[in-house]
Design an enzyme around this catalytic site. Structure first.
Site, PDB file in Angstrom:
ATOM      1  N   ARG A 293       0.816  -1.235   0.000  1.00  0.00           N
ATOM      2  CA  ARG A 293       0.000   0.000   0.000  1.00  0.00           C
ATOM      3  C   ARG A 293       0.842   1.275   0.000  1.00  0.00           C
ATOM      4  O   ARG A 293       0.374   2.343   0.392  1.00  0.00           O
ATOM      5  CB  ARG A 293      -0.977   0.030   1.173  1.00  0.00           C
ATOM      6  CG  ARG A 293      -2.047  -1.022   1.051  1.00  0.00           C
ATOM      7  CD  ARG A 293      -3.104  -0.895   2.109  1.00  0.00           C
ATOM      8  NE  ARG A 293      -3.801  -2.161   2.175  1.00  0.00           N
ATOM      9  CZ  ARG A 293      -3.392  -3.187   2.901  1.00  0.00           C
ATOM     10  NH1 ARG A 293      -2.306  -3.073   3.638  1.00  0.00           N
ATOM     11  NH2 ARG A 293      -4.052  -4.311   2.879  1.00  0.00           N
TER      12      ARG A 293
ATOM     13  N   LYS B   3       2.617  11.927 -11.681  1.00  0.00           N
ATOM     14  CA  LYS B   3       1.678  11.020 -12.361  1.00  0.00           C
ATOM     15  C   LYS B   3       2.468   9.778 -12.762  1.00  0.00           C
ATOM     16  O   LYS B   3       3.343   9.848 -13.629  1.00  0.00           O
ATOM     17  CB  LYS B   3       1.136  11.673 -13.629  1.00  0.00           C
ATOM     18  CG  LYS B   3       0.105  12.745 -13.387  1.00  0.00           C
ATOM     19  CD  LYS B   3      -0.625  12.992 -14.694  1.00  0.00           C
ATOM     20  CE  LYS B   3      -0.739  14.437 -15.016  1.00  0.00           C
ATOM     21  NZ  LYS B   3      -1.091  14.673 -16.410  1.00  0.00           N
TER      22      LYS B   3
ATOM     23  N   GLU C  11      10.380  19.050 -25.413  1.00  0.00           N
ATOM     24  CA  GLU C  11       9.698  19.492 -24.188  1.00  0.00           C
ATOM     25  C   GLU C  11      10.272  20.820 -23.677  1.00  0.00           C
ATOM     26  O   GLU C  11       9.551  21.630 -23.108  1.00  0.00           O
ATOM     27  CB  GLU C  11       9.789  18.413 -23.089  1.00  0.00           C
ATOM     28  CG  GLU C  11       9.049  17.113 -23.402  1.00  0.00           C
ATOM     29  CD  GLU C  11       7.511  17.238 -23.403  1.00  0.00           C
ATOM     30  OE1 GLU C  11       6.968  18.311 -23.058  1.00  0.00           O
ATOM     31  OE2 GLU C  11       6.856  16.241 -23.765  1.00  0.00           O
TER      32      GLU C  11
ATOM     33  N   LYS D 181       8.258  23.145 -14.820  1.00  0.00           N
ATOM     34  CA  LYS D 181       7.246  22.098 -14.612  1.00  0.00           C
ATOM     35  C   LYS D 181       6.888  21.974 -13.124  1.00  0.00           C
ATOM     36  O   LYS D 181       5.710  21.850 -12.778  1.00  0.00           O
ATOM     37  CB  LYS D 181       7.728  20.760 -15.178  1.00  0.00           C
ATOM     38  CG  LYS D 181       6.693  19.674 -14.930  1.00  0.00           C
ATOM     39  CD  LYS D 181       6.602  18.616 -15.952  1.00  0.00           C
ATOM     40  CE  LYS D 181       5.488  17.634 -15.604  1.00  0.00           C
ATOM     41  NZ  LYS D 181       5.560  16.398 -16.340  1.00  0.00           N
TER      42      LYS D 181
ATOM     43  N   GLU E 133      -4.301  18.636 -11.961  1.00  0.00           N
ATOM     44  CA  GLU E 133      -4.661  19.034 -13.330  1.00  0.00           C
ATOM     45  C   GLU E 133      -6.106  19.499 -13.478  1.00  0.00           C
ATOM     46  O   GLU E 133      -6.876  18.976 -14.276  1.00  0.00           O
ATOM     47  CB  GLU E 133      -4.358  17.891 -14.317  1.00  0.00           C
ATOM     48  CG  GLU E 133      -4.252  18.403 -15.741  1.00  0.00           C
ATOM     49  CD  GLU E 133      -3.620  17.421 -16.716  1.00  0.00           C
ATOM     50  OE1 GLU E 133      -2.739  16.644 -16.311  1.00  0.00           O
ATOM     51  OE2 GLU E 133      -4.011  17.464 -17.887  1.00  0.00           O
TER      52      GLU E 133
ATOM     53  N   ARG F 146      -2.195  23.148 -15.014  1.00  0.00           N
ATOM     54  CA  ARG F 146      -1.337  22.036 -15.456  1.00  0.00           C
ATOM     55  C   ARG F 146      -1.666  21.593 -16.876  1.00  0.00           C
ATOM     56  O   ARG F 146      -0.821  21.034 -17.576  1.00  0.00           O
ATOM     57  CB  ARG F 146      -1.452  20.874 -14.456  1.00  0.00           C
ATOM     58  CG  ARG F 146      -0.439  19.797 -14.707  1.00  0.00           C
ATOM     59  CD  ARG F 146      -0.337  18.786 -13.587  1.00  0.00           C
ATOM     60  NE  ARG F 146       0.576  17.744 -14.008  1.00  0.00           N
ATOM     61  CZ  ARG F 146       1.057  16.794 -13.240  1.00  0.00           C
ATOM     62  NH1 ARG F 146       0.715  16.747 -11.973  1.00  0.00           N
ATOM     63  NH2 ARG F 146       1.874  15.879 -13.723  1.00  0.00           N
TER      64      ARG F 146
ATOM     65  N   ASN G 212       0.066  20.515 -21.826  1.00  0.00           N
ATOM     66  CA  ASN G 212      -0.338  19.660 -22.953  1.00  0.00           C
ATOM     67  C   ASN G 212      -0.182  20.357 -24.306  1.00  0.00           C
ATOM     68  O   ASN G 212      -0.624  19.819 -25.330  1.00  0.00           O
ATOM     69  CB  ASN G 212      -1.800  19.219 -22.788  1.00  0.00           C
ATOM     70  CG  ASN G 212      -1.946  18.244 -21.642  1.00  0.00           C
ATOM     71  OD1 ASN G 212      -1.045  17.456 -21.364  1.00  0.00           O
ATOM     72  ND2 ASN G 212      -3.069  18.320 -20.949  1.00  0.00           N
TER      73      ASN G 212
ATOM     74  N   HIS H  36       0.460  18.387 -27.398  1.00  0.00           N
ATOM     75  CA  HIS H  36       0.284  16.971 -27.058  1.00  0.00           C
ATOM     76  C   HIS H  36      -1.022  16.369 -27.568  1.00  0.00           C
ATOM     77  O   HIS H  36      -1.125  15.155 -27.675  1.00  0.00           O
ATOM     78  CB  HIS H  36       0.376  16.765 -25.539  1.00  0.00           C
ATOM     79  CG  HIS H  36       1.794  16.789 -25.034  1.00  0.00           C
ATOM     80  ND1 HIS H  36       2.619  17.885 -25.207  1.00  0.00           N
ATOM     81  CD2 HIS H  36       2.543  15.866 -24.383  1.00  0.00           C
ATOM     82  CE1 HIS H  36       3.802  17.633 -24.668  1.00  0.00           C
ATOM     83  NE2 HIS H  36       3.790  16.412 -24.164  1.00  0.00           N
TER      84      HIS H  36
ATOM     85  N   HIS I 291      -0.098  13.243 -29.390  1.00  0.00           N
ATOM     86  CA  HIS I 291      -0.383  11.891 -28.903  1.00  0.00           C
ATOM     87  C   HIS I 291      -1.088  11.054 -29.963  1.00  0.00           C
ATOM     88  O   HIS I 291      -0.802   9.862 -30.120  1.00  0.00           O
ATOM     89  CB  HIS I 291      -1.251  11.943 -27.636  1.00  0.00           C
ATOM     90  CG  HIS I 291      -0.437  12.160 -26.395  1.00  0.00           C
ATOM     91  ND1 HIS I 291      -0.972  12.659 -25.237  1.00  0.00           N
ATOM     92  CD2 HIS I 291       0.877  11.944 -26.141  1.00  0.00           C
ATOM     93  CE1 HIS I 291      -0.017  12.737 -24.325  1.00  0.00           C
ATOM     94  NE2 HIS I 291       1.113  12.320 -24.844  1.00  0.00           N
TER      95      HIS I 291
ATOM     96  N   HIS J 191       8.207  10.526 -29.168  1.00  0.00           N
ATOM     97  CA  HIS J 191       7.339  11.478 -28.471  1.00  0.00           C
ATOM     98  C   HIS J 191       7.711  12.909 -28.870  1.00  0.00           C
ATOM     99  O   HIS J 191       6.837  13.726 -29.173  1.00  0.00           O
ATOM    100  CB  HIS J 191       7.485  11.284 -26.952  1.00  0.00           C
ATOM    101  CG  HIS J 191       6.629  12.222 -26.157  1.00  0.00           C
ATOM    102  ND1 HIS J 191       5.264  12.130 -26.128  1.00  0.00           N
ATOM    103  CD2 HIS J 191       6.954  13.291 -25.380  1.00  0.00           C
ATOM    104  CE1 HIS J 191       4.772  13.086 -25.359  1.00  0.00           C
ATOM    105  NE2 HIS J 191       5.788  13.806 -24.894  1.00  0.00           N
TER     106      HIS J 191
END
Ligand code: GLY
Length: 336
Positions: free
Chosen positions: A108, A130, A172, A214, A224, A228, A232, A235, A239, A249
């Site tokens: 956990r 994330k 990026e 960032k 987000e 945030r 993107n 993106h 994506h 990427h």
């Protein structure tokens, strides 16, 4: 040793911007450390793992799967990892995502830290909390938002980085400049990939500047809800292209940024899309690809950023100032 601490909603992350992995013992109790890395990094840097319990993964996004997590859990049990163990992910974004997720669910939740080894992971993927895995075609569809206890930047890992990975990282970096930092945009215009590859001090300063962009955005909006989402930029289309074509990427979001700049011109009167386009080229990134518009649009509609019949697109008002604009799907299809 220069430690900087960044506070988040439930925890804090200590960041060491220029520290050798050999100094890990000064940060944590190394007897508790279990490394997770991939075969490429392990082969190239075997000495660095000597004396540590190390879990070595098959490299690549294709292994960001539940079955990899299961095998990690079994190895942790073999190592008799307990609640005081510390998982340390040494690698690119796939390794750090897997490490953060495995550590968050084992017993956990146990402590974890990152040693990012690619430029992309240093400026983006290791930051933000994330951490998750893919299920079939659904990228990052399960996971957690949990911050690492520490991130250690050891620039020596970049010596073995192929050129395409440098370009990936710079995609990026250029994104950060476009959305948040007009001064850095000018700096990047004045310099080049070769310049940063050969100047260690300037490279570390650039990495630190980008990591802090960032970190600040994530601190302001960890889950987000608004701010945030600006990360993107490039993106949404990126994506969709990455899913469909053999693009890295960085290449995919570079093309995405170019399209987003053009849409910004059409909808917001953004006047600097030529500058964005040439900066991407300057760092070896593509700005166009011939793609099947219908197919890509279908994937784009499935994007997580979809809200009802609109897509929240990140656009530029000017370099350094991004906004989110909901665009009706029908309009977007015409714009693309
Ligand atoms: N792990 C990347 C992020 O949180 O954005």
């Amino acid at each position: 040793m220069r430690k900087q601490t960044f506070k988040f909603s439930k925890s804090a992350t200590d960041i060491f911007f220029d520290l050798s992995i050999t100094k890990l013992k000064e940060i944590v109790d190394v007897k508790k450390v279990i490394f997770i890395t991939d075969e490429n990094i392990f082969t190239q840097h075997q000495k660095k793992f000597k004396g540590f319990n190390t879990i070595v993964l098959k490299p690549g996004e294709a292994f960001k799967l539940q079955s990899t997590i299961d095998s990690i859990i079994l190895q942790l049990l073999e190592f008799e990892a307990d609640r005081s163990s510390i998982l340390v992910g040494v690698g690119g974004g796939v390794v750090t995502d897997i490490t953060g997720y495995a550590a968050s669910i084992y017993l956990r939740g146990i402590q974890f830290g990152f040693i990012p080894t690619s430029l992309l992971a240093m400026v983006d993927a290791s930051i933000g909390g994330k951490n998750g895995i893919n299920v079939e075609l659904y990228k990052n569809i399960i996971g957690v938002t949990k911050q690492p206890s520490f991130i250690l930047y050891d620039i020596s890992f970049l010596h073995t980085l192929p050129e395409s990975e440098w370009q990936n990282g710079f995609a990026e970096i250029i994104k950060h400049a476009c959305i948040k930092d007009a001064t850095m945009f000018k700096l990047l215009q004045a310099n080049s990939l070769k310049y940063y590859q050969s100047k260690k001090k300037e490279l570390i300063t650039l990495i630190e500047r980008n990591a802090k962009i960032k970190l600040k955005v994530v601190q302001a909006d960890e889950f987000e809800k608004a701010e945030r989402k600006l990360l993107n930029f490039g993106h949404t289309l990126g994506h969709a292209l990455e899913n469909q074509y053999e693009l890295s990427h960085g290449q995919a979001i570079s093309i995405g940024m170019n399209y987003a700049s053009e849409i910004s011109e059409q909808l917001l009167g953004f006047k600097q899309n030529d500058a964005v386009n040439s900066l991407l080229h300057r760092y070896g990134l593509p700005t166009n690809v011939s793609y099947n518009k219908r197919k890509v649009f279908e994937i784009l509609k499935m994007d997580k950023k979809k809200a009802a019949s609109e897509i929240n697109y990140i656009l530029l008002e000017k370099i350094g100032k991004a906004i989110m604009l909901p665009i009706p799907l029908a309009d977007l299809e015409n714009l693309l």
